[in-house]
Write an enzyme that holds these catalytic residues in place. Structure first.
Site, PDB file in Angstrom:
ATOM      1  N   HIS A  17       0.837  -1.211   0.000  1.00 30.36           N
ATOM      2  CA  HIS A  17       0.000   0.000   0.000  1.00 30.36           C
ATOM      3  C   HIS A  17       0.870   1.258   0.000  1.00 30.36           C
ATOM      4  O   HIS A  17       0.601   2.217  -0.727  1.00 30.36           O
ATOM      5  CB  HIS A  17      -0.895   0.036   1.245  1.00 30.36           C
ATOM      6  N   LYS A  41     -17.472  -6.685   7.306  1.00 31.75           N
ATOM      7  CA  LYS A  41     -16.231  -7.429   7.045  1.00 31.75           C
ATOM      8  C   LYS A  41     -15.503  -7.923   8.298  1.00 31.75           C
ATOM      9  O   LYS A  41     -14.570  -8.709   8.173  1.00 31.75           O
ATOM     10  CB  LYS A  41     -15.277  -6.576   6.199  1.00 31.75           C
ATOM     11  N   ARG A  90      -1.908  -6.546  -8.751  1.00 32.98           N
ATOM     12  CA  ARG A  90      -0.816  -7.438  -8.360  1.00 32.98           C
ATOM     13  C   ARG A  90      -0.653  -8.587  -9.329  1.00 32.98           C
ATOM     14  O   ARG A  90       0.441  -9.021  -9.631  1.00 32.98           O
ATOM     15  CB  ARG A  90      -1.076  -7.989  -6.955  1.00 32.98           C
ATOM     16  N   SER A 128      -3.016  -7.683   2.791  1.00 30.20           N
ATOM     17  CA  SER A 128      -3.343  -7.578   4.223  1.00 30.20           C
ATOM     18  C   SER A 128      -3.728  -8.952   4.775  1.00 30.20           C
ATOM     19  O   SER A 128      -3.426  -9.281   5.919  1.00 30.20           O
ATOM     20  CB  SER A 128      -4.496  -6.596   4.431  1.00 30.20           C
TER      21      SER A 128
HETATM   22  P1  ADP Z   1      -9.654  -3.874  -0.903  1.00 24.01           P
HETATM   23  O1  ADP Z   1     -10.363  -4.542   0.220  1.00 24.01           O
HETATM   24  O2  ADP Z   1     -10.369  -2.727  -1.511  1.00 24.01           O
HETATM   25  O3  ADP Z   1      -9.060  -4.811  -1.941  1.00 24.01           O
HETATM   26  P2  ADP Z   1      -6.993  -3.489   0.131  1.00 24.01           P
HETATM   27  O4  ADP Z   1      -6.678  -2.705   1.329  1.00 24.01           O
HETATM   28  O5  ADP Z   1      -6.725  -4.964   0.165  1.00 24.01           O
HETATM   29  O6  ADP Z   1      -8.485  -3.154  -0.151  1.00 24.01           O
HETATM   30  O7  ADP Z   1      -6.258  -2.896  -1.138  1.00 24.01           O
HETATM   31  C1  ADP Z   1      -6.445  -1.578  -1.545  1.00 24.01           C
HETATM   32  C2  ADP Z   1      -5.816  -1.372  -2.897  1.00 24.01           C
HETATM   33  O8  ADP Z   1      -4.413  -1.582  -2.791  1.00 24.01           O
HETATM   34  C3  ADP Z   1      -6.287  -2.335  -3.997  1.00 24.01           C
HETATM   35  O9  ADP Z   1      -6.318  -1.636  -5.217  1.00 24.01           O
HETATM   36  C4  ADP Z   1      -5.217  -3.382  -4.039  1.00 24.01           C
HETATM   37  O10 ADP Z   1      -5.107  -3.963  -5.321  1.00 24.01           O
HETATM   38  C5  ADP Z   1      -3.997  -2.543  -3.728  1.00 24.01           C
HETATM   39  N1  ADP Z   1      -2.938  -3.347  -3.129  1.00 24.01           N
HETATM   40  C6  ADP Z   1      -2.997  -4.132  -2.050  1.00 24.01           C
HETATM   41  N2  ADP Z   1      -1.822  -4.739  -1.808  1.00 24.01           N
HETATM   42  C7  ADP Z   1      -0.984  -4.312  -2.783  1.00 24.01           C
HETATM   43  C8  ADP Z   1       0.384  -4.609  -3.134  1.00 24.01           C
HETATM   44  N3  ADP Z   1       1.099  -5.486  -2.432  1.00 24.01           N
HETATM   45  N4  ADP Z   1       0.902  -3.988  -4.203  1.00 24.01           N
HETATM   46  C9  ADP Z   1       0.148  -3.134  -4.944  1.00 24.01           C
HETATM   47  N5  ADP Z   1      -1.136  -2.832  -4.693  1.00 24.01           N
HETATM   48  C10 ADP Z   1      -1.701  -3.415  -3.632  1.00 24.01           C
END
Ligand code: ADP
Length: 161
Positions: A17, A41, A90, A128
């Site tokens: 992130h 969630k 990703r 996450s």
């Molecule tokens: P969501 O529940 O909306 O998927 P996340 O917090 O998991 O929320 O992710 C938010 C955004 O960050 C999404 O667009 C996800 O693809 C991106 N993201 C999460 N992890 C990574 C990573 N390791 N590298 C690049 N983008 C990421």
């Protein structure tokens, strides 16, 4: 002035992130990291805790702000005057879902475009969910999240490191 939002759950924020925030903040005048408040969630961290962590972790970026949203991302973007939604890709598995969401958001609000950034190779495996899985068994998460939040995560699992 070009304003973007970067919506997500950030439960917890990871190096993936933060890499996205750093890179996309350079492309716009203001980047608002939008933390989703999703009661269904059952998150590890409350939305307030996630906002506090993200504010601390992004303090060095002068054009990054952190907010909370509920409901439609397109509506939140309209409220804060953003025309760009930042999302990360990703792997191909992200693509199909993200494409559909991006197209829906554009139909809901024509002035919005989604900007996809390809994940940094170093973090393309990282989510996450993976962090929570490893932490719940007391595994080493120092390659996944910043030092300052490691203990906060272990504490949620009643683990002291
Ligand atoms: P969501 O529940 O909306 O998927 P996340 O917090 O998991 O929320 O992710 C938010 C955004 O960050 C999404 O667009 C996800 O693809 C991106 N993201 C999460 N992890 C990574 C990573 N390791 N590298 C690049 N983008 C990421």
């Amino acid at each position: 002035m070009k304003k973007a939002i970067y919506p997500g759950s950030f439960d917890p924020p990871t190096f993936g992130h933060l890499d996205m925030i750093k890179r996309s903040a350079q492309m716009v005048d203001e980047l608002n990291v939008a933390v989703l408040k999703n009661n269904a969630k059952n998150p590890l961290f409350s939305v307030e805790e996630r906002v506090t962590m993200l504010r601390e972790l992004t303090r060095q970026f002068s054009n990054v702000t952190v907010g909370i949203f509920e409901g439609l991302t397109a509506e939140y973007a309209r409220q804060v005057g953003a025309t760009v939604i930042v999302r990360g890709l990703r792997a191909v598995t992200d693509f199909e879902y993200e494409l559909q969401i991006a197209q829906t958001n554009h139909v809901l609000n024509e002035s919005i475009d989604t900007m996809f950034l390809v994940s940094n190779l170093r973090y393309s495996y990282l989510s996450s969910t993976i962090v929570k899985e490893v932490a719940s068994y007391g595994g080493d998460i120092s390659n996944f999240v910043p030092e300052s939040i490691i203990d906060k995560i272990y504490k949620k699992y009643n683990l002291e490191k």
